[in-house]
Design an enzyme around this catalytic site. Structure first.
Site, short mmCIF file in Angstrom:
data_model
loop_
_atom_site.label_atom_id
_atom_site.label_comp_id
_atom_site.label_asym_id
_atom_site.label_seq_id
_atom_site.Cartn_x
_atom_site.Cartn_y
_atom_site.Cartn_z
N LYS A 54 96.60 98.39 75.58
CA LYS A 54 95.75 97.86 74.52
C LYS A 54 95.65 96.34 74.67
CE LYS A 54 98.34 99.68 71.37
NZ LYS A 54 98.94 100.26 70.15
N THR B 81 94.15 93.71 59.74
CA THR B 81 94.26 94.68 60.84
C THR B 81 95.60 95.41 60.84
OG1 THR B 81 95.06 92.90 62.28
CG2 THR B 81 92.70 93.36 62.31
N GLY C 112 98.20 98.13 60.79
CA GLY C 112 98.15 99.56 61.06
C GLY C 112 97.26 99.99 62.20
N THR C 113 96.73 99.05 62.96
CA THR C 113 95.80 99.43 64.03
C THR C 113 96.46 100.32 65.08
OG1 THR C 113 96.27 97.30 65.08
CG2 THR C 113 94.24 97.47 63.83
N GLY C 114 97.67 99.99 65.50
CA GLY C 114 98.34 100.77 66.55
C GLY C 114 98.65 102.18 66.09
N CYS C 115 99.18 102.31 64.88
CA CYS C 115 99.48 103.64 64.33
C CYS C 115 98.20 104.46 64.21
CB CYS C 115 100.11 103.50 62.94
SG CYS C 115 101.58 102.46 62.86
#
Length: 263
Positions: free
Chosen positions: A173, A204, A206-209
């Site tokens: 990412k 932003t 929580g983007t990875g989860c």
């Protein structure tokens, strides 16, 4: 039957990341979300004020309870905190006939550590080898492999380093690089560059989860890995664009953006 997806992760009391983000994402994408709680955090828009991991026995019991009765079409892992939890979850995944999306969570959006340094070797040698897709961000790539990505040109080298630990696919990412949000998905031979415009929005959390859960949801619905990741990237890009202020710090992405007439 509605496809079932299991998240194995920590709780975010502020509702922006962790188990809460995972379940919201799964609902938004049309699957039945289930959960194995690995840790409880005291967390808000300003950061993580405390974290308490659950015993490995409790994690194992939750997992077996769900999988042995209900079954599962895909599993997503997030915060695992300790070497014991990493190894417990890796063993459970190895015995489950379902794709696994591994988000090797190292730190929170605010820079708070969520994985003990002593657990890194277990992630490398136990968890990544059982991953269908691993989704590290650039900080996690550096933490796991020592490779520092400073430009798009470094992303292939980073992907090769992560693939060396055994996941079938890796999604590097590149959101921390300047310019468009560029990610690289590869299995070492098949390569997909995923690009999206960068939205001027600091909310932003929580983007990875959210991305990892969206990939798991699409895999559970029968998508190939490239198709699942492409659809998940589109979903999370919309969620980032619709991110909103919450509390006094970094707000969350909007998991329900498609329900509000935006897509």
């Amino acid at each position: 039957m509605i496809p079932t997806v299991l998240t194995v992760a920590g709780s975010d009391s502020g509702g922006g990341a962790g188990i809460q983000a995972d379940l919201k994402t799964m609902l938004a994408l049309g699957v039945h979300g289930m959960s194995v709680l690995t840790a409880v955090t005291a967390q808000n828009s300003l950061g993580v004020q405390g974290a308490w991991e659950l015993p490995a026995q409790a994690v194992r019991a939750q997992y077996r309870s769900v999988v042995d009765d209900i079954g599962v079409r895909a599993v997503k892992t997030g915060m695992l905190a300790s070497a014991e939890l990493v190894e417990t979850v890796a063993e459970l995944l190895a015995g489950t006939d379902a794709p696994a999306v591994v988000d090797p969570v190292g730190v929170s959006k605010h820079g708070d550590p969520l994985l003990a340094a002593s657990a890194l070797d277990s992630v490398r040698t136990k968890l990544l080898p059982v991953a269908t897709v691993a989704t590290p961000n650039l900080d996690e790539v550096a933490q796991l492999t020592g490779v520092r990505v400073e430009s798009e040109g470094d992303m292939r080298r980073a992907a090769a380093a992560v693939l060396g630990y055994g996941p079938r696919w890796v999604l590097i990412k590149g959101g921390h690089l300047p310019g468009d949000a560029v990610d690289l998905l590869t299995d070492g031979s098949d390569e997909h560059w995923l690009r999206a415009p960068r939205h001027d929005n600091r909310h932003t959390h929580g983007t990875g989860c959210t991305l990892a859960s969206a990939i798991a949801a699409r895999l559970a619905q029968g998508d190939s890995v490239p198709d699942a990741v492409t659809a998940a990237k589109e979903y999370v890009t919309g969620a980032i664009a619709a991110g909103f202020a919450l509390g006094g710090g970094i707000g969350p992405v909007d998991h329900g953006w498609r329900f509000r007439g935006d897509g």
